[in-house]
Write an enzyme that holds these catalytic residues in place. Structure first.
Site, short mmCIF file in Angstrom:
data_model
loop_
_atom_site.label_atom_id
_atom_site.label_comp_id
_atom_site.label_asym_id
_atom_site.label_seq_id
_atom_site.Cartn_x
_atom_site.Cartn_y
_atom_site.Cartn_z
N GLU A 204 -35.89 -65.29 -5.56
CA GLU A 204 -36.02 -65.48 -4.11
C GLU A 204 -37.41 -66.06 -3.85
O GLU A 204 -37.56 -67.23 -3.56
CB GLU A 204 -35.84 -64.15 -3.37
CG GLU A 204 -36.04 -64.26 -1.86
CD GLU A 204 -36.17 -62.91 -1.17
OE1 GLU A 204 -36.11 -62.90 0.07
OE2 GLU A 204 -36.36 -61.88 -1.85
N HIS B 54 -32.63 -58.16 -7.39
CA HIS B 54 -33.18 -59.31 -6.68
C HIS B 54 -33.98 -60.14 -7.69
O HIS B 54 -34.79 -59.61 -8.44
CB HIS B 54 -34.14 -58.85 -5.58
CG HIS B 54 -33.46 -58.28 -4.38
ND1 HIS B 54 -32.47 -57.31 -4.46
CD2 HIS B 54 -33.62 -58.54 -3.04
CE1 HIS B 54 -32.06 -57.00 -3.23
NE2 HIS B 54 -32.74 -57.73 -2.36
N HIS C 202 -24.61 -58.13 -0.02
CA HIS C 202 -26.08 -58.00 -0.06
C HIS C 202 -26.55 -57.63 1.34
O HIS C 202 -26.81 -58.47 2.18
CB HIS C 202 -26.68 -59.34 -0.51
CG HIS C 202 -28.16 -59.31 -0.70
ND1 HIS C 202 -28.84 -60.22 -1.49
CD2 HIS C 202 -29.14 -58.51 -0.20
CE1 HIS C 202 -30.13 -59.97 -1.47
NE2 HIS C 202 -30.34 -58.93 -0.67
N ASP D 293 -28.35 -59.65 4.38
CA ASP D 293 -29.63 -59.10 3.90
C ASP D 293 -30.18 -58.01 4.82
O ASP D 293 -29.87 -56.83 4.65
CB ASP D 293 -30.63 -60.24 3.71
CG ASP D 293 -31.76 -59.91 2.75
OD1 ASP D 293 -31.71 -58.83 2.12
OD2 ASP D 293 -32.68 -60.73 2.62
N ASP D 294 -31.01 -58.39 5.78
CA ASP D 294 -31.61 -57.46 6.75
C ASP D 294 -31.39 -58.03 8.15
O ASP D 294 -32.33 -58.55 8.79
CB ASP D 294 -33.11 -57.29 6.48
CG ASP D 294 -33.38 -56.73 5.08
OD1 ASP D 294 -33.29 -55.51 4.91
OD2 ASP D 294 -33.66 -57.54 4.18
N HIS E 123 -29.05 -54.54 3.16
CA HIS E 123 -29.90 -53.35 3.10
C HIS E 123 -29.69 -52.56 4.39
O HIS E 123 -30.00 -53.07 5.47
CB HIS E 123 -31.37 -53.76 2.96
CG HIS E 123 -31.64 -54.58 1.73
ND1 HIS E 123 -31.90 -54.01 0.51
CD2 HIS E 123 -31.67 -55.92 1.55
CE1 HIS E 123 -32.09 -54.98 -0.39
NE2 HIS E 123 -31.94 -56.15 0.22
#
Length: 337
Positions: free
Chosen positions: A197, A194, A14, A275-276, A16
């Site tokens: 969350e 997603h 996961h 994630d980011d 991005h």
């Protein structure tokens, strides 16, 4: 334990790629492409990364993406991430990208995917890191935009393994994309989304039922529904959890409040991901360390996150066997010391 985690072989599911845009590279690309950005220094950018929810992050995230113009920009972005992977002992990564964030700005789909793909090929050749690419629809855009993006992806089916759904969860239910995901599956793509969350556990149920996904991105709100946890554990439906992201965006106030270790101990196929990472303060090793520091675990439990990620990955059975052997060997040696 810190040394064990730092050198533990890892698998990321996961991530991005636009979320790996470090401030230094943002300024470099802005200068190269003569793009104006609303920041005057790296420290000013980092100060802006003080989010109170998902939307406050997305506002900055899409601003940063504006500096990505040419194929080389997407290559440089991806290559910088892969070098981080090498440093963090990531053996395999499954990267998400948001084509609509770029096509809306007049950047061609081909430019985006070709730049990322070229870096992934080089990552395999020079760094030994295997990878898969996941195209995500932005859920705050409409169904027709998703269909248009799916059409653009057709000639890149050799590069894209799966299709996902990201961006604002609140107000954009899975039902909005049910017909698109039907077509995605008919077209031979694997599917992720997603859910759970910022939205409730019911969003996870809906994503599974309506989109026929094989993997839940985030999914931490499953704790609201004991029956859902039981279903996830029994059916081995993976959750790609992002601990630092969850605390940065206030899904949990502190890492001590996070439910990932509790879910692991209940037999859910939970995995650790970043994630980011440029925005949330940490890549893979940072996330593992943050969880371990807040929740004391055995080496076997920590390694289970990688075993789970191998199981949940979109690689062949033979490749999974090879990676499992790597982890088993690493754990066996570590437990002797």
């Amino acid at each position: 334990m810190k040394k064990f985690i730092q050198t533990l072989p890892k698998v990321e599911l996961h991530l991005h790629i636009e979320g790996t845009l470090e401030p230094e590279l943002m300024f470099e690309l802005a200068a190269r492409n003569q793009i104006s950005i609303p920041f005057s220094s790296v420290s000013e950018v980092k100060a802006a990364y003080n989010f109170h929810n998902l939307q406050s992050f997305l506002d900055i995230y899409f601003q940063g993406a504006n500096v990505l113009i040419n194929e080389q920009d997407f290559f440089d972005l991806t290559w910088a991430y892969l070098l981080r992977c090498k440093n963090d002992h990531v053996m395999h990564t499954e990267i998400m990208f948001d084509p609509q964030a770029h096509t809306q700005r007049g950047i061609s789909f081909d430019t985006v995917v070709n730049g990322i793909h070229r870096a992934l090929i080089q990552g395999m050749q020079e760094l030994g890191i295997t990878s898969r690419l996941i195209m995500c629809f932005l859920r705050h855009l409409d169904e027709s935009a998703a269909f248009e993006t799916l059409q653009q992806a057709q000639k890149h089916k050799d590069k894209i393994i799966a299709v996902g759904l990201d961006s604002s969860e609140i107000g954009h239910p899975a039902a909005k994309f049910e017909r698109v995901f039907d077509q995605v599956i008919k077209d031979g793509f694997l599917t992720v989304a997603h859910a759970g969350e910022e939205g409730p556990a019911s969003n996870i149920h809906e994503a599974l039922a309506l989109l026929n996904i094989t993997r839940i991105d985030h999914g931490v709100r499953c704790s609201e529904d004991p029956q859902l946890i039981k279903k996830l554990a029994e059916k081995r439906i993976p959750l790609t959890v992002c601990p630092l992201s969850n605390t940065k965006l206030k899904v949990f106030e502190a890492m001590e409040d996070h439910n990932i270790v509790d879910l692991l101990r209940q037999g859910v196929c939970v995995t650790i991901n970043s994630d980011d990472p440029a925005y949330f303060g940490g890549y893979m090793t940072d996330n593992f360390l943050a969880v371990s520091n807040a929740h004391p675990m055995s080496k076997a439990e920590i390694a289970q996150f990688t075993f789970n990620a191998i199981e949940a990955s979109f690689i062949s059975r033979d490749a999974k066997i090879r990676l499992n052997i790597v982890i088993e060997t690493y754990l066996e040696v570590a437990q002797q010391h």
